[in-house]
Scaffold this active site. Structure first.
Site, PDB file in Angstrom:
ATOM      1  N   GLU A 116     -93.906 -11.060 -87.793  1.00 20.13           N
ATOM      2  CA  GLU A 116     -93.045 -11.552 -88.872  1.00 20.13           C
ATOM      3  C   GLU A 116     -93.130 -13.063 -89.003  1.00 20.13           C
ATOM      4  O   GLU A 116     -93.145 -13.600 -90.122  1.00 20.13           O
ATOM      5  CB  GLU A 116     -91.607 -11.103 -88.616  1.00 20.13           C
ATOM      6  CG  GLU A 116     -91.420  -9.607 -88.807  1.00 20.13           C
ATOM      7  CD  GLU A 116     -90.064  -9.098 -88.332  1.00 20.13           C
ATOM      8  OE1 GLU A 116     -89.434  -8.340 -89.078  1.00 20.13           O
ATOM      9  OE2 GLU A 116     -89.659  -9.471 -87.210  1.00 20.13           O
ATOM     10  N   GLU A 119     -91.010  -2.150 -83.485  1.00 24.07           N
ATOM     11  CA  GLU A 119     -89.569  -2.045 -83.240  1.00 24.07           C
ATOM     12  C   GLU A 119     -89.082  -0.591 -83.176  1.00 24.07           C
ATOM     13  O   GLU A 119     -88.130  -0.276 -82.444  1.00 24.07           O
ATOM     14  CB  GLU A 119     -88.797  -2.792 -84.337  1.00 24.07           C
ATOM     15  CG  GLU A 119     -88.937  -4.307 -84.305  1.00 24.07           C
ATOM     16  CD  GLU A 119     -90.112  -4.823 -85.116  1.00 24.07           C
ATOM     17  OE1 GLU A 119     -90.147  -6.029 -85.390  1.00 24.07           O
ATOM     18  OE2 GLU A 119     -91.003  -4.009 -85.477  1.00 24.07           O
ATOM     19  N   GLY A 149     -91.400  -9.640 -83.991  1.00 27.57           N
ATOM     20  CA  GLY A 149     -91.065 -10.946 -84.528  1.00 27.57           C
ATOM     21  C   GLY A 149     -92.257 -11.874 -84.609  1.00 27.57           C
ATOM     22  O   GLY A 149     -92.314 -12.751 -85.467  1.00 27.57           O
ATOM     23  N   ALA A 154     -89.768 -10.295 -80.316  1.00 25.15           N
ATOM     24  CA  ALA A 154     -88.475 -10.926 -80.061  1.00 25.15           C
ATOM     25  C   ALA A 154     -88.126 -10.802 -78.582  1.00 25.15           C
ATOM     26  O   ALA A 154     -88.707  -9.986 -77.854  1.00 25.15           O
ATOM     27  CB  ALA A 154     -87.398 -10.272 -80.912  1.00 25.15           C
TER      28      ALA A 154
END
Length: 257
Positions: A111, A131, A108, A65
């Protein structure tokens, strides 16, 4: 589109979406995710497209992210922005979606790859949920899809240590479909897409729904859902064409009707 490139006819009946923030290693900011969701919706509605491939670059599918975009936000800021609603839109894509992954697929990025139906990886691909190293945890499905893909023990280690796994480890764990040399990962994804595009789009959509339901409910309900979708295929012209072609010993010409 500022952060992605879309090619609806990359191959016959196969579309391509390329993440395109090279300086940021395709870090996923809100605008990029909105563009991906919008492109998927448009391709879902395009009758000329039967399968969609999502990719990044050889160096990075997506390195995570965009932390700079989130660093100063409060919990209420995150609630109001509701960035994960875009991910829900991506998850609802009806057509088969293949991730072609090379290099980093972290946070991300991992994901997003797992939101796709299948993953073709280059031998340099790395999958991870780091994370924890910046004081947070996965929020776009990392604790849920990863656990379903690789099992509790492996997922727990990846989430709690932030340590990534290699493409070969991901293949052994069942996270990816296959691993190929770097120069071949996109073409291999196209080959997989082409083999699916030859099938009935109606049956493919219903089959995708049924496989996904296996992860969302218990066995009895999943079997009931599968059976209803099986019966529904008999309302399609593709079913008549497919069975007639089988009897007549010829290749079927599916029209998605």
């Amino acid at each position: 589109m500022e952060f992605i490139r879309v090619t609806p006819d990359a191959r016959p009946q196969v579309a391509l979406i390329e993440l395109n923030r090279p300086k940021e290693l395709n870090a996923l900011n809100l605008q990029l995710m909105q563009e991906v969701a919008a492109a998927l919706k448009e391709l879902d509605d395009n009758e000329q497209v039967r399968v969609i491939v999502l990719t990044g670059s050889e160096r990075a599918f997506a390195a995570g992210a965009d932390i700079k975009q989130m660093a100063g936000r409060t919990a209420i800021d995150m609630l109001v922005v509701d960035q994960f609603s875009v991910w829900d839109q991506i998850r609802k894509t009806k057509k088969p979606l293949i991730a072609a992954v090379s290099g980093f697929a972290l946070g991300g990025g991992c994901e997003l790859a797992m939101t796709c139906d299948m993953i073709v990886a280059s031998e340099t691909a790395q999958f991870g949920q780091p994370e924890i190293k910046i004081g947070v945890m996965p929020g776009a499905g990392g604790t849920q899809r990863l656990t379903r893909a690789v099992g509790k023990a492996r997922a727990m280690e990846m989430v709690l240590t932030g340590k990534p796994i290699s493409a070969l480890e991901a293949e052994r764990a069942g996270l990816v479909n296959r691993v190929v040399p770097v120069g071949q990962f996109l073409e291999e994804a196209f080959r997989l897409a082409a083999s699916i595009a030859e099938m009935s789009p109606v049956a493919a959509r219903l089959a995708k729904e049924s496989v996904n339901r296996a992860f969302e409910t218990h066995l009895d309900e999943g079997l009931h859902f599968e059976r209803k979708n099986f019966y529904l295929t008999f309302a399609s012209e593709d079913q008549k064409e497919g069975m007639a072609a089988f009897v007549e010993k010829r290749k079927p010409a599916f029209k998605g009707k």
